[in-house]
Design a protein around this motif. Structure first.
Motif, PDB file in Angstrom:
ATOM      1  N   ILE A   1       0.850  -1.408   0.039  1.00 28.97           N
ATOM      2  CA  ILE A   1       0.131   0.039  -0.128  1.00 28.97           C
ATOM      3  C   ILE A   1       1.094   1.185   0.136  1.00 28.97           C
ATOM      4  O   ILE A   1       1.706   1.477   0.735  1.00 28.97           O
ATOM      5  CB  ILE A   1      -0.898   0.074   1.149  1.00 28.97           C
ATOM      6  CG1 ILE A   1      -1.666  -1.371   1.259  1.00 28.97           C
ATOM      7  CG2 ILE A   1      -1.825   0.958   1.160  1.00 28.97           C
ATOM      8  CD1 ILE A   1      -2.317  -1.747   2.668  1.00 28.97           C
ATOM      9  N   TYR A   2       0.409   2.121  -0.982  1.00 30.16           N
ATOM     10  CA  TYR A   2       1.450   3.238  -1.158  1.00 30.16           C
ATOM     11  C   TYR A   2       0.556   4.514  -0.556  1.00 30.16           C
ATOM     12  O   TYR A   2      -0.318   5.259  -1.126  1.00 30.16           O
ATOM     13  CB  TYR A   2       1.675   3.644  -2.529  1.00 30.16           C
ATOM     14  CG  TYR A   2       2.329   2.498  -3.310  1.00 30.16           C
ATOM     15  CD1 TYR A   2       3.724   2.310  -3.221  1.00 30.16           C
ATOM     16  CD2 TYR A   2       1.647   1.320  -3.899  1.00 30.16           C
ATOM     17  CE1 TYR A   2       4.560   1.322  -3.944  1.00 30.16           C
ATOM     18  CE2 TYR A   2       2.184   0.218  -4.431  1.00 30.16           C
ATOM     19  CZ  TYR A   2       3.601   0.332  -4.563  1.00 30.16           C
ATOM     20  OH  TYR A   2       4.289  -0.809  -5.029  1.00 30.16           O
TER      21      TYR A   2
ATOM     22  N   VAL B   1       3.824  -3.302   3.472  1.00 28.23           N
ATOM     23  CA  VAL B   1       3.382  -4.612   3.049  1.00 28.23           C
ATOM     24  C   VAL B   1       2.600  -5.323   4.067  1.00 28.23           C
ATOM     25  O   VAL B   1       3.265  -5.300   5.157  1.00 28.23           O
ATOM     26  CB  VAL B   1       4.655  -5.351   2.410  1.00 28.23           C
ATOM     27  CG1 VAL B   1       4.197  -6.860   2.109  1.00 28.23           C
ATOM     28  CG2 VAL B   1       5.359  -4.634   1.093  1.00 28.23           C
ATOM     29  N   LEU B   2       1.444  -5.717   3.820  1.00 34.58           N
ATOM     30  CA  LEU B   2       0.572  -6.257   4.723  1.00 34.58           C
ATOM     31  C   LEU B   2       0.041  -7.631   4.164  1.00 34.58           C
ATOM     32  O   LEU B   2      -0.065  -7.805   3.152  1.00 34.58           O
ATOM     33  CB  LEU B   2      -0.377  -5.414   5.127  1.00 34.58           C
ATOM     34  CG  LEU B   2      -0.320  -4.102   5.479  1.00 34.58           C
ATOM     35  CD1 LEU B   2      -1.804  -3.405   5.731  1.00 34.58           C
ATOM     36  CD2 LEU B   2       0.242  -4.159   6.907  1.00 34.58           C
TER      37      LEU B   2
ATOM     38  N   MET C   1       1.150   4.962   9.506  1.00 35.28           N
ATOM     39  CA  MET C   1       2.571   5.249   8.618  1.00 35.28           C
ATOM     40  C   MET C   1       2.206   5.631   7.206  1.00 35.28           C
ATOM     41  O   MET C   1       3.080   5.660   6.393  1.00 35.28           O
ATOM     42  CB  MET C   1       2.898   3.559   8.562  1.00 35.28           C
ATOM     43  CG  MET C   1       3.452   3.243   9.956  1.00 35.28           C
ATOM     44  SD  MET C   1       3.830   1.506   9.875  1.00 35.28           S
ATOM     45  CE  MET C   1       3.864   1.100  11.813  1.00 35.28           C
ATOM     46  N   LEU C   2       1.005   5.489   7.030  1.00 35.37           N
ATOM     47  CA  LEU C   2       0.397   5.701   5.405  1.00 35.37           C
ATOM     48  C   LEU C   2       0.005   7.135   5.305  1.00 35.37           C
ATOM     49  O   LEU C   2       0.349   7.930   4.184  1.00 35.37           O
ATOM     50  CB  LEU C   2      -0.748   4.747   5.155  1.00 35.37           C
ATOM     51  CG  LEU C   2      -0.354   3.313   5.123  1.00 35.37           C
ATOM     52  CD1 LEU C   2      -1.573   2.411   4.844  1.00 35.37           C
ATOM     53  CD2 LEU C   2       0.525   2.949   3.723  1.00 35.37           C
TER      54      LEU C   2
ATOM     55  N   MET D   1      -6.001   5.463  -1.788  1.00 30.56           N
ATOM     56  CA  MET D   1      -4.539   4.987  -1.843  1.00 30.56           C
ATOM     57  C   MET D   1      -4.373   4.095  -3.311  1.00 30.56           C
ATOM     58  O   MET D   1      -5.429   3.122  -3.340  1.00 30.56           O
ATOM     59  CB  MET D   1      -4.055   4.512  -0.845  1.00 30.56           C
ATOM     60  CG  MET D   1      -3.904   5.367   0.427  1.00 30.56           C
ATOM     61  SD  MET D   1      -2.830   4.643   2.063  1.00 30.56           S
ATOM     62  CE  MET D   1      -3.727   5.647   3.340  1.00 30.56           C
ATOM     63  N   ASP D   2      -3.243   4.022  -3.576  1.00 30.23           N
ATOM     64  CA  ASP D   2      -2.743   3.048  -4.599  1.00 30.23           C
ATOM     65  C   ASP D   2      -2.188   1.695  -3.759  1.00 30.23           C
ATOM     66  O   ASP D   2      -1.627   1.816  -2.783  1.00 30.23           O
ATOM     67  CB  ASP D   2      -1.600   3.333  -5.560  1.00 30.23           C
ATOM     68  CG  ASP D   2      -2.237   4.389  -6.477  1.00 30.23           C
ATOM     69  OD1 ASP D   2      -3.433   4.525  -6.836  1.00 30.23           O
ATOM     70  OD2 ASP D   2      -1.398   5.224  -6.950  1.00 30.23           O
ATOM     71  N   TRP D   3      -2.658   0.432  -4.349  1.00 31.76           N
ATOM     72  CA  TRP D   3      -2.075  -0.818  -3.738  1.00 31.76           C
ATOM     73  C   TRP D   3      -1.913  -1.783  -4.591  1.00 31.76           C
ATOM     74  O   TRP D   3      -2.621  -1.776  -5.883  1.00 31.76           O
ATOM     75  CB  TRP D   3      -2.814  -1.039  -2.448  1.00 31.76           C
ATOM     76  CG  TRP D   3      -4.523  -1.378  -2.669  1.00 31.76           C
ATOM     77  CD1 TRP D   3      -5.623  -0.595  -2.849  1.00 31.76           C
ATOM     78  CD2 TRP D   3      -4.845  -2.924  -2.800  1.00 31.76           C
ATOM     79  NE1 TRP D   3      -6.775  -1.359  -3.175  1.00 31.76           N
ATOM     80  CE2 TRP D   3      -6.219  -2.878  -3.118  1.00 31.76           C
ATOM     81  CE3 TRP D   3      -4.286  -4.094  -2.704  1.00 31.76           C
ATOM     82  CZ2 TRP D   3      -7.000  -3.847  -3.144  1.00 31.76           C
ATOM     83  CZ3 TRP D   3      -5.009  -5.253  -2.925  1.00 31.76           C
ATOM     84  CH2 TRP D   3      -6.345  -5.222  -3.239  1.00 31.76           C
ATOM     85  N   GLU D   4      -1.191  -2.888  -4.425  1.00 33.71           N
ATOM     86  CA  GLU D   4      -0.898  -4.041  -5.276  1.00 33.71           C
ATOM     87  C   GLU D   4      -0.852  -5.286  -4.547  1.00 33.71           C
ATOM     88  O   GLU D   4      -0.470  -5.111  -3.503  1.00 33.71           O
ATOM     89  CB  GLU D   4      -0.035  -3.540  -6.462  1.00 33.71           C
ATOM     90  CG  GLU D   4       1.355  -3.443  -5.867  1.00 33.71           C
ATOM     91  CD  GLU D   4       2.321  -3.209  -6.575  1.00 33.71           C
ATOM     92  OE1 GLU D   4       2.397  -3.681  -7.732  1.00 33.71           O
ATOM     93  OE2 GLU D   4       3.429  -2.635  -6.217  1.00 33.71           O
TER      94      GLU D   4
END
Ligand SMILES: *[C@@H]1O[C@H](CO)[C@@H](O)[C@H](O)[C@H]1NC(C)=O
Length: 160
Positions: free
Chosen positions: A83-84, A91-92, A115-116, A126-129
């Motif tokens: 997650i950015y 990273v989760l 933290m985000l 947010m962007d995530w992948e």
């Protein structure tokens, strides 16, 4: 008790994990996660803030004929998400289902959200992948700028 169809699904979902598509969703946070193991039923030894990530039903719907939420392919050991946020990247490990999360919206631990981004905002897009936990393990990731700042500071300490 892993059926052939579940193994197949796992392979399919891991292939899907490697696709590296950037998703975008509203990120929210929840507390009380340290009192339960989430829908994946992760081992208690994994119970830390970086093992708290709930995805919506778009991803967590059970495969046909599967009744145990612990067997969902995204509960597997390699299923993580990166997650950015404005403040940083984490990273989760995927571990839970968020019943109220539509589409690509996700829910993280209340201790990870700061933290985000600023938790005062409550909900932040947010962007995530999806990422493979064996390649990119759960935790806070150092942003490039922070890395160079650290380097700069440690050089100052050494040379001054
Ligand atoms: C699910 O169960 C039904 C009834 O037993 C069966 O006909 C069907 O093939 C099963 N589907 C899968 C994907 O295993």
């Amino acid at each position: 008790m892993q059926s052939t169809s579940l193994k197949l699904l796992l392979v399919v979902s891991l292939g899907f994990l490697q696709s590296g598509d950037t998703l975008r969703g509203d990120v929210t946070y929840y507390s009380g996660w340290n009192h339960g193991w989430g829908s994946c039923g992760l081992d208690i030894s994994m119970e830390n803030q970086f093992y708290v990530l709930a995805l919506g039903m778009k991803y967590m719907t059970l495969p046909e004929n599967e009744t145990n939420t612990h067997n969902h392919p995204l509960c597997g050991p390699n299923a993580c998400a990166k997650i950015y946020g404005e403040r940083g990247t984490v990273v989760l490990k995927i571990s839970d289902t968020c019943g109220g999360c539509l589409d690509d919206n996700i829910d993280v631990a209340d201790t990870v959200f700061p933290m985000l981004d600023d938790p005062i905002k409550g909900v932040v897009p947010m962007d995530w992948e999806f990422v493979d936990c064996s390649v990119d393990p759960p935790g806070k990731k150092t942003a490039k700028s922070e890395f160079f700042l650290d380097l700069h500071l440690s050089r100052k300490i050494i040379y001054n």
